[in-house]
Motif scaffolding. Structure first.
Motif, PDB file in Angstrom:
ATOM      1  N   LEU A 582     -31.784  -9.284  29.228  1.00  0.00           N
ATOM      2  CA  LEU A 582     -33.068  -9.782  28.613  1.00  0.00           C
ATOM      3  C   LEU A 582     -33.695 -10.420  29.802  1.00  0.00           C
ATOM      4  O   LEU A 582     -35.108 -10.264  29.831  1.00  0.00           O
ATOM      5  CB  LEU A 582     -32.619 -11.159  27.596  1.00  0.00           C
ATOM      6  N   CYS A 583     -33.161 -10.981  30.955  1.00  0.00           N
ATOM      7  CA  CYS A 583     -33.905 -11.589  32.105  1.00  0.00           C
ATOM      8  C   CYS A 583     -34.484 -10.500  32.828  1.00  0.00           C
ATOM      9  O   CYS A 583     -35.743 -10.482  33.327  1.00  0.00           O
ATOM     10  CB  CYS A 583     -32.793 -12.274  33.139  1.00  0.00           C
ATOM     11  N   TYR A 584     -33.776  -9.305  32.998  1.00  0.00           N
ATOM     12  CA  TYR A 584     -34.182  -8.283  33.826  1.00  0.00           C
ATOM     13  C   TYR A 584     -35.398  -7.557  33.217  1.00  0.00           C
ATOM     14  O   TYR A 584     -36.457  -7.101  33.727  1.00  0.00           O
ATOM     15  CB  TYR A 584     -33.129  -7.053  33.760  1.00  0.00           C
ATOM     16  N   ILE A 585     -35.390  -7.452  31.905  1.00  0.00           N
ATOM     17  CA  ILE A 585     -36.527  -6.887  30.833  1.00  0.00           C
ATOM     18  C   ILE A 585     -37.640  -7.873  31.182  1.00  0.00           C
ATOM     19  O   ILE A 585     -39.046  -7.404  31.189  1.00  0.00           O
ATOM     20  CB  ILE A 585     -36.301  -6.556  29.410  1.00  0.00           C
ATOM     21  N   ALA A 586     -37.588  -9.021  31.035  1.00  0.00           N
ATOM     22  CA  ALA A 586     -38.449 -10.170  31.279  1.00  0.00           C
ATOM     23  C   ALA A 586     -39.000 -10.163  32.572  1.00  0.00           C
ATOM     24  O   ALA A 586     -40.486  -9.916  32.789  1.00  0.00           O
ATOM     25  CB  ALA A 586     -38.039 -11.576  30.734  1.00  0.00           C
ATOM     26  N   LEU A 587     -38.314  -9.761  33.697  1.00  0.00           N
ATOM     27  CA  LEU A 587     -38.826  -9.872  35.341  1.00  0.00           C
ATOM     28  C   LEU A 587     -39.499  -8.705  35.391  1.00  0.00           C
ATOM     29  O   LEU A 587     -40.652  -8.599  35.794  1.00  0.00           O
ATOM     30  CB  LEU A 587     -37.546  -9.736  35.942  1.00  0.00           C
ATOM     31  N   HIS A 588     -39.410  -7.291  34.724  1.00  0.00           N
ATOM     32  CA  HIS A 588     -39.750  -6.135  35.011  1.00  0.00           C
ATOM     33  C   HIS A 588     -41.145  -5.723  34.126  1.00  0.00           C
ATOM     34  O   HIS A 588     -41.912  -5.013  34.552  1.00  0.00           O
ATOM     35  CB  HIS A 588     -38.801  -5.022  35.046  1.00  0.00           C
ATOM     36  N   VAL A 589     -41.034  -6.131  32.817  1.00  0.00           N
ATOM     37  CA  VAL A 589     -42.007  -6.013  31.994  1.00  0.00           C
ATOM     38  C   VAL A 589     -42.561  -7.011  31.155  1.00  0.00           C
ATOM     39  O   VAL A 589     -42.692  -7.280  30.061  1.00  0.00           O
ATOM     40  CB  VAL A 589     -41.671  -4.569  31.052  1.00  0.00           C
ATOM     41  N   PRO A 590     -43.155  -8.257  32.169  1.00  0.00           N
ATOM     42  CA  PRO A 590     -43.287  -9.392  31.406  1.00  0.00           C
ATOM     43  C   PRO A 590     -44.625  -9.150  30.562  1.00  0.00           C
ATOM     44  O   PRO A 590     -44.875 -10.245  29.531  1.00  0.00           O
ATOM     45  CB  PRO A 590     -43.571 -10.496  32.605  1.00  0.00           C
ATOM     46  N   LYS A 591     -45.374  -8.347  30.647  1.00  0.00           N
ATOM     47  CA  LYS A 591     -46.558  -8.157  29.697  1.00  0.00           C
ATOM     48  C   LYS A 591     -46.441  -7.655  28.528  1.00  0.00           C
ATOM     49  O   LYS A 591     -47.426  -7.494  27.650  1.00  0.00           O
ATOM     50  CB  LYS A 591     -47.804  -7.282  30.761  1.00  0.00           C
ATOM     51  N   SER A 592     -45.087  -7.045  28.167  1.00  0.00           N
ATOM     52  CA  SER A 592     -44.989  -6.490  26.971  1.00  0.00           C
ATOM     53  C   SER A 592     -45.401  -7.356  25.903  1.00  0.00           C
ATOM     54  O   SER A 592     -44.980  -8.636  25.559  1.00  0.00           O
ATOM     55  CB  SER A 592     -43.461  -6.157  26.980  1.00  0.00           C
ATOM     56  N   ASP A 593     -45.955  -6.967  24.832  1.00  0.00           N
ATOM     57  CA  ASP A 593     -46.401  -7.474  23.430  1.00  0.00           C
ATOM     58  C   ASP A 593     -45.309  -7.775  22.731  1.00  0.00           C
ATOM     59  O   ASP A 593     -45.045  -8.664  22.143  1.00  0.00           O
ATOM     60  CB  ASP A 593     -47.278  -6.650  23.111  1.00  0.00           C
ATOM     61  N   THR A 594     -44.133  -6.919  22.851  1.00  0.00           N
ATOM     62  CA  THR A 594     -42.855  -6.965  22.110  1.00  0.00           C
ATOM     63  C   THR A 594     -42.177  -8.240  22.353  1.00  0.00           C
ATOM     64  O   THR A 594     -41.560  -8.909  21.539  1.00  0.00           O
ATOM     65  CB  THR A 594     -42.138  -5.678  22.082  1.00  0.00           C
ATOM     66  N   LEU A 595     -41.976  -8.496  23.651  1.00  0.00           N
ATOM     67  CA  LEU A 595     -41.510  -9.680  24.171  1.00  0.00           C
ATOM     68  C   LEU A 595     -42.023 -10.827  23.658  1.00  0.00           C
ATOM     69  O   LEU A 595     -41.459 -11.878  23.168  1.00  0.00           O
ATOM     70  CB  LEU A 595     -41.375  -9.698  25.785  1.00  0.00           C
ATOM     71  N   ALA A 596     -43.358 -10.897  23.485  1.00  0.00           N
ATOM     72  CA  ALA A 596     -44.109 -12.048  22.950  1.00  0.00           C
ATOM     73  C   ALA A 596     -44.140 -12.079  21.602  1.00  0.00           C
ATOM     74  O   ALA A 596     -43.768 -13.026  21.138  1.00  0.00           O
ATOM     75  CB  ALA A 596     -45.852 -11.647  23.358  1.00  0.00           C
ATOM     76  N   GLN A 597     -44.001 -11.010  20.893  1.00  0.00           N
ATOM     77  CA  GLN A 597     -43.756 -11.177  19.387  1.00  0.00           C
ATOM     78  C   GLN A 597     -42.376 -11.706  19.027  1.00  0.00           C
ATOM     79  O   GLN A 597     -42.268 -12.259  18.107  1.00  0.00           O
ATOM     80  CB  GLN A 597     -44.203  -9.636  18.779  1.00  0.00           C
ATOM     81  N   GLU A 598     -41.458 -11.176  19.845  1.00  0.00           N
ATOM     82  CA  GLU A 598     -40.007 -11.638  19.603  1.00  0.00           C
ATOM     83  C   GLU A 598     -39.837 -12.874  19.967  1.00  0.00           C
ATOM     84  O   GLU A 598     -38.444 -13.349  20.096  1.00  0.00           O
ATOM     85  CB  GLU A 598     -39.108 -10.441  20.071  1.00  0.00           C
TER      86      GLU A 598
END
Length: 641
Positions: A582-598
């Motif tokens: 989850l940290c790697y995903i947040a580091l590399h694609v922090p603009k993802s709407d899905t991460l914000a929604q989740e």
């Protein structure tokens, strides 16, 4: 050996003669000394008989028995010397307990029994005439040592092959029952005669010898001793020329030795064991899929499979093969993509039905193949006469044990892995993974896992053996994905690890890998979820050049939702790789709407408050930065949700 034993026997014989001579000159306790003299002379006679038969004596018990006998004779000599006191004063001040004579007499009797047993156990079967050897007095406190001596003596003596086979079977039983017994067998010199039986014996004796050697190698020290005794060259000779039932046990023994002491891997490799095991693995494996072969004309496998490898020219110089042309009709036009890849690889490697039997190598090439030893495995391997006539059960078991041995030999060893990937073994593992019996499927999966693990650590091997254009690598990935998609196979975990190990070899356009791994995060047993998360970490980590592409693919496959569930509710073994991913995903694609929604930011904030997660070495450097990146890019996310 004979001169050593004579040297060992010289001192006690001299001492026995001295005791006898001095016993005649005693002034006190004359009767008792004469009794000692009689037993000493009997013992001296046995020792002289042993010296005459020194070439037949088994050295290990000889040393133990003679050492004890020498101590007894020394005590007898001291006692007799005291009895020679020839003046009144000396007699008055010389005190000899009456029990001393009884004790010394008993010890001499025991020594006589020990030497008699030594002569019997070292005698040939004809001389012994099936006489029961009994238990020598020296082994009264450790009877198992006597049994080990007896069996090794049979192996060393001129007994028949059947008797030597039975002795080896007894050592198998002892080594299987108790690790300490195995160490005693090694210490008492059991390995050389077992190797001799393996070279000279009949089928059953060879099997027993090979099985005993495999059982003896329980720890690094024991394996080192076995290797130093010459096991690698003997095993290689059996794998090349022996009966398949013996070869099967030898392959199992190699797997045992390599598992318990990986340092022996190079010794087996240098003795051509890899090439010979690959030959057994390939025998009738690719032939089963010959109906998928296509008409094609190719040169060396290396010129096609390793075109981008910087070592291509050197490899081609060593392994250039004659042009091969395969003409075989395609019988099944509806075969799967994996079978098409297999067929292409077979055509490239020149491995149609005509390659079995005598093989296609020229004499010069075969000599080169035997001489290369360890690093580069030949493609066309000399066949082993008669193996095509073996029964199907033996053939299948041989293949299983060959896969098992290659699995253990490849663990962490770059040289062995390079040899395997440069041979047809990689394709064989793929075919066996799909069509083989359960055991060979398991060992094939484990071998692929170990080979890819080494490739993960060595870019040169990764580029040469697993580049995207390699037909064998394509076939392997195809089969690994198929197993992962089934989700319920016993092969699942090694296949997940193998795919993860290859994370840096996949192109950005490769879209089939991430989805099946993400699905394993959901509602699976903890071990499977953990392995899937670890594998996905290798795709998403910063070291992977395509980490951004892979992180987006994980999100698109629904990975964020599954990871959040595992972080909150998973066992600790699953939590750690899930938080890391989850940290790697947040580091590399922090603009993802899905991460914000989740609400991944909230999840990471929660993680910072969990001591066992925040202080975990793999998470500690990532968590603050990942949280900071999300805060930077999604600070306005709370407003639009």
């Amino acid at each position: 050996m004979s001169s050593i034993v004579k040297e060992i026997l010289a001192s006690p014989i001299q001492m026995a003669d001295q005791v006898s001579k001095m016993s005649e000159e005693v002034q006190n306790f004359r009767q008792e000394c004469l009794e000692l003299k009689a037993k000493t002379e009997k013992l001296a006679g046995l020792l002289r008989q042993a010296a005459r038969n020194s070439s037949d004596l088994y050295e290990r018990p000889t040393r133990r028995i003679i050492d004890d006998t020498e101590q007894v004779l020394d005590k007898a000599l001291v006692l007799v010397t005291k009895c020679r006191a020839n003046t009144v004063i000396k007699r008055l001040f010389t005190i000899i307990p009456t029990t001393a004579f009884r004790k010394t007499s008993m010890q001499l009797e025991n020594s006589i029994g020990d030497v008699q047993w030594l002569l019997r156990v070292s005698a040939s079967a004809d001389e012994r005439d099936d006489e029961y050897l009994g238990l020598p007095p020296i082994a009264a406190n450790e009877p198992i040592l006597c049994l080990i001596w007896e069996q090794i003596a049979i192996l060393l003596s001129g007994c028949s092959l059947d008797e030597r086979s039975d002795a080896a079977a007894s050592l198998v039983s002892l080594a299987r029952d108790n690790d300490r017994y195995g160490k005693l067998i090694i210490e008492e010199g059991g390995v050389p005669p077992l190797l001799k039986l393996l070279k000279e014996g009949r089928l059953e004796g060879q099997e027993n010898a090979a099985r005993a050697i495999g059982l003896l190698g329980k720890d690094p020290e024991s394996v080192e001793h076995i290797v130093n005794a010459g096991v690698c060259s003997v095993f290689a000779k059996v794998l090349k020329e022996g009966h398949m039932k013996v070869q099967m046990v030898v392959a199992w023994a190699i797997s045992e030795l390599a598992a318990n002491h990986p340092k022996c891997q190079d010794h087996f490799s240098q003795n051509n064991a890899i090439r010979l095991l690959v030959s057994h693995l390939a025998f009738e494996t690719i032939q089963e899929h010959s109906k998928y072969a296509i008409a094609n004309k190719h040169k060396s496998i290396h010129s096609l499979l390793m075109a981008s490898n910087t070592e291509k020219d050197e490899i081609n110089r060593r392994h250039e093969e004659d042009d091969k042309q395969i003409h075989h009709p395609m019988e099944n036009q509806t075969s799967s993509h994996m079978h098409n890849v297999v067929s292409n690889t077979m055509a490239i490697k020149g491995m149609g039905q005509g390659n079995y039997g005598k093989g296609n190598n020229t004499k010069k090439q075969q000599q080169q193949n035997h001489g290369t030893g360890n690093s580069h495995v030949s493609i066309a391997v000399t066949s082993i006469k008669g193996r095509e006539f073996e029964d199907p059960v033996t053939k299948a078991e041989m293949k299983t044990m060959a896969a098992r041995a290659l699995w253990q030999l490849s663990r962490g060893n770059l040289t062995v892995c390079r040899s395997i990937t440069e041979s047809r073994a990689l394709l064989c593992f793929v075919v066996l993974l799909e069509k083989g019996p359960e055991d060979v499927q398991s060992y094939s999966a484990m071998a692929l896992m170990e080979i890819t693990c080494v490739a993960e650590q060595h870019a040169e091997l990764r580029r040469s053996a697993f580049k995207p254009t390699s037909p064998a690598a394509k076939a392997m990935v195809e089969q690994l994905i198929k197993i992962i998609e089934k989700e319920d196979s016993n092969l699942l975990i090694p296949c997940i690890r193998a795919i993860g190990n290859l994370a840096r070899t996949f192109r950005a356009t490769e879209s089939r890998i991430i989805g099946p791994l993400v699905r394993l995060l959901d509602e699976r047993e903890a071990q499977v979820s953990m392995e899937a998360a670890i594998a996905l970490n290798k795709f998403a980590c910063t070291d992977n050049y395509l980490h951004e592409n892979h992180c987006n693919a994980i999100i698109e496959a629904g990975g964020a939702k599954h990871l959040i569930q595992l972080v909150y509710f998973g066992e600790q073994m699953v939590q750690i790789p899930s938080v890391t991913l989850l940290c790697y995903i947040a580091l590399h694609v922090p603009k993802s709407d899905t991460l914000a929604q989740e609400e991944v930011l909230i999840v990471l904030e929660w993680c910072t408050k969990q001591g066992h997660l925040a202080e975990e070495p793999s998470i500690k450097p990532l968590l603050p930065e990942a949280k900071s990146r999300l805060e930077l890019y999604q600070s306005r996310g709370r407003g639009f949700r």
